[in-house]
Design an enzyme around this catalytic site. Structure first.
Site, mmCIF file in Angstrom:
data_model
loop_
_atom_site.group_PDB
_atom_site.id
_atom_site.type_symbol
_atom_site.label_atom_id
_atom_site.label_comp_id
_atom_site.label_asym_id
_atom_site.label_seq_id
_atom_site.Cartn_x
_atom_site.Cartn_y
_atom_site.Cartn_z
ATOM 1 N N HIS A 186 18.549 10.088 -12.020
ATOM 2 C CA HIS A 186 19.074 11.388 -12.468
ATOM 3 C C HIS A 186 20.548 11.327 -12.838
ATOM 4 O O HIS A 186 21.152 12.354 -13.123
ATOM 5 C CB HIS A 186 18.835 12.444 -11.398
ATOM 6 C CG HIS A 186 17.382 12.695 -11.144
ATOM 7 N ND1 HIS A 186 16.626 13.546 -11.906
ATOM 8 C CD2 HIS A 186 16.533 12.151 -10.233
ATOM 9 C CE1 HIS A 186 15.378 13.541 -11.476
ATOM 10 N NE2 HIS A 186 15.288 12.698 -10.461
ATOM 11 N N ASP A 193 19.233 3.718 -7.196
ATOM 12 C CA ASP A 193 18.374 4.385 -8.173
ATOM 13 C C ASP A 193 19.195 5.466 -8.883
ATOM 14 O O ASP A 193 19.562 6.470 -8.279
ATOM 15 C CB ASP A 193 17.159 4.982 -7.439
ATOM 16 C CG ASP A 193 16.169 5.654 -8.390
ATOM 17 O OD1 ASP A 193 16.564 6.037 -9.510
ATOM 18 O OD2 ASP A 193 14.999 5.813 -7.999
ATOM 19 N N LYS A 234 14.198 10.408 -18.168
ATOM 20 C CA LYS A 234 14.902 11.665 -17.889
ATOM 21 C C LYS A 234 15.922 11.928 -18.997
ATOM 22 O O LYS A 234 15.521 12.267 -20.093
ATOM 23 C CB LYS A 234 15.445 11.623 -16.477
ATOM 24 C CG LYS A 234 14.258 11.891 -15.529
ATOM 25 C CD LYS A 234 14.325 11.336 -14.177
ATOM 26 C CE LYS A 234 12.975 11.597 -13.494
ATOM 27 N NZ LYS A 234 12.743 10.768 -12.343
ATOM 28 N N HIS A 280 13.153 8.746 -3.157
ATOM 29 C CA HIS A 280 11.998 9.066 -3.992
ATOM 30 C C HIS A 280 10.734 8.307 -3.543
ATOM 31 O O HIS A 280 10.818 7.191 -3.039
ATOM 32 C CB HIS A 280 12.348 8.671 -5.426
ATOM 33 C CG HIS A 280 11.378 9.113 -6.473
ATOM 34 N ND1 HIS A 280 10.425 8.266 -6.995
ATOM 35 C CD2 HIS A 280 11.226 10.299 -7.094
ATOM 36 C CE1 HIS A 280 9.728 8.923 -7.914
ATOM 37 N NE2 HIS A 280 10.195 10.159 -7.996
ATOM 38 N N ASN A 282 13.283 17.220 -16.950
ATOM 39 C CA ASN A 282 14.466 16.423 -16.626
ATOM 40 C C ASN A 282 15.168 15.933 -17.894
ATOM 41 O O ASN A 282 15.820 14.894 -17.889
ATOM 42 C CB ASN A 282 14.068 15.213 -15.779
ATOM 43 C CG ASN A 282 13.352 15.631 -14.510
ATOM 44 O OD1 ASN A 282 13.863 16.432 -13.737
ATOM 45 N ND2 ASN A 282 12.158 15.102 -14.299
ATOM 46 N N GLU A 317 19.950 6.565 -3.728
ATOM 47 C CA GLU A 317 19.957 7.156 -5.072
ATOM 48 C C GLU A 317 21.328 7.717 -5.396
ATOM 49 O O GLU A 317 22.027 8.177 -4.494
ATOM 50 C CB GLU A 317 18.920 8.291 -5.138
ATOM 51 C CG GLU A 317 17.522 7.810 -4.852
ATOM 52 C CD GLU A 317 16.469 8.920 -4.899
ATOM 53 O OE1 GLU A 317 16.761 10.011 -5.423
ATOM 54 O OE2 GLU A 317 15.361 8.674 -4.407
ATOM 55 N N SER A 334 16.772 13.562 -6.116
ATOM 56 C CA SER A 334 15.981 14.236 -7.144
ATOM 57 C C SER A 334 15.573 15.660 -6.780
ATOM 58 O O SER A 334 15.321 16.460 -7.672
ATOM 59 C CB SER A 334 14.748 13.406 -7.487
ATOM 60 O OG SER A 334 14.002 13.115 -6.335
#
Ligand SMILES: *Cc1c(COP(=O)(O)O)cnc(C)c1O
Length: 377
Positions: free
Chosen positions: A209, A206, A240, A131, A45, A177, A181
């Site tokens: 990413h 979140d 990440k 997640h 990542n 998120e 992910s």
């Protein structure tokens, strides 16, 4: 369930669900060595290639020289050193928030914070594809757990209305998120913010990413849409795109002060090494600089080579069965490409997939070569 762990492992293996550790014989990076072979790495990542960036390594070393190897205590006792405090100030400013708090990992951030925000008598409403750290954190909180179908805002609104009608006073925390992910798609953030505000709920976003990758100076999806002040908790990780490790949450001063008092994964855990906090400040500065912008442009160009329509650096190829996915991954490995086979319970049963993650550090020709080997090309 069998009492013998060996029998349980057999069962996992028979179902194509056994996982084993396979150490690399090289540093992380766009090219790695494993079992004596060079592989193009599409499994990490490290979206901006910062894990191997000399500026971060140098800053880490400088941090060790200045502050020593360990922090020797938990943050509230004697473990808060100058770089921890400075990082939290830098990050709050970067996130347009009053304050921020850093943790040892993104997982610890979720596990520490959610149970500090909600508890018995409150409600957590999660997107179905959240997640594992968020699911576990929600369970640990003791709040009532509700789930809405992935990115389905009308269903979320309905749930919010039902919960509010039943209990006008409890806290409701909506958890989602920025970039999912295992699917790489984005949440409809503005619609979610509006639904949350109407129900007088709280929002936990979140950005694991998205941090470093999306939005002005890489500060995430909330920054992209100018919604930072309307997202109650902007959470993310330094593991990440930031190329290091650690997690953070940015919020109002009073929420952060409460987390300092209540987040058990923060209170009862030794502070991360000060050298790491020092290097993380350097990473944050790099991400926000014109060099960071150049890396994001390179990343976007690489993503376009693999998939012009992709909204993020995560590009899944859903094959369905575990066996087909494992086979596809080993075929790619034989061709010199490392692409992980993602299976249950990381993704729902029957949706096993190859998950390609693109980095700015990849050569465009290598991305093009991978594209030719992937399903659908
Ligand atoms: C990776 C990830 C985390 C955990 O972060 P770590 O710093 O690796 O512990 C949390 N949430 C999401 C969505 C993630 O992808």
């Amino acid at each position: 369930m069998a009492t013998d762990p060996a029998a349980e492992l057999e069962a996992l293996s028979a179902a194509g669900l056994l996982r084993v550790l396979r150490p690399l014989d090289s540093p992380a990076g766009p090219q790695v060595m494993r079992d004596g072979r060079a592989l193009h790495n599409f499994a990490s990542n490290d979206y901006l290639g910062l894990a191997g960036h000399p500026r971060l390594a140098e800053s880490f070393i400088e941090g060790v020289k200045r502050y020593g190897a360990g922090s020797a205590a938990s943050r509230l006792v004697a473990g808060t050193l100058a770089p921890h405090a400075a990082l939290e100030e830098d990050l709050a400013a970067a996130k347009n928030a009053e304050a921020s708090l850093v943790f040892s990992s993104g997982f610890a951030t979720a596990i520490g914070c959610l149970p500090a925000i909600v508890g018995s008598g409150d409600t957590v409403i999660l997107d179905k594809l959240c997640h594992a750290s968020l699911i576990d954190a929600a369970k640990l909180s003791g709040a009532t757990l509700r789930v809405f179908p992935h990115n389905d805002v009308p269903k979320l609104r309905k749930l919010l209305a039902t919960v509010r009608a039943k209990d006008a006073s409890g806290r409701i925390l909506v958890v989602t998120e920025s970039v999912f992910s295992m699917d790489g798609d984005l949440c409809p953030l503005l619609e979610i913010v509006e639904a949350v505000e109407e129900a007088e709920a709280l929002l936990w976003l979140d950005e694991a990413h998205a941090f470093g990758v999306i939005g002005p100076s890489g500060m995430g999806l909330a920054a992209q849409y100018g919604l930072q002040e309307r997202v109650t908790f902007q959470m993310g990780t330094f593991s990440k795109a930031a190329g290091l490790s650690g997690g953070y949450v940015a919020a109002s001063r009073s929420w952060i002060d409460l987390l300092v008092n209540r987040a058990r994964a923060f209170i009862y855990s030794t502070a991360p090494p000060p050298s790491l906090a020092h290097a993380t400040r350097e990473s944050l500065a790099l991400i926000r600089s014109s060099d960071g912008e150049t890396l994001r442009e390179r990343l976007r160009a690489n993503i376009r080579v693999l998939s012009p329509a992709a909204g993020s650096a995560i590009i899944p190829f859903v094959l369905g069965s575990n066996e087909a996915t494992l086979e596809a991954a080993s075929r790619l490995e034989a061709e010199g490409f490392m692409v992980p086979a993602i299976r249950y319970p990381t993704v729902p049963r029957g949706t096993a997939r190859l998950r390609v993650s693109i980095s700015a550090a990849h050569d465009q020709e290598v991305v093009a070569a991978l594209k030719n080997l992937l399903p659908g090309s």
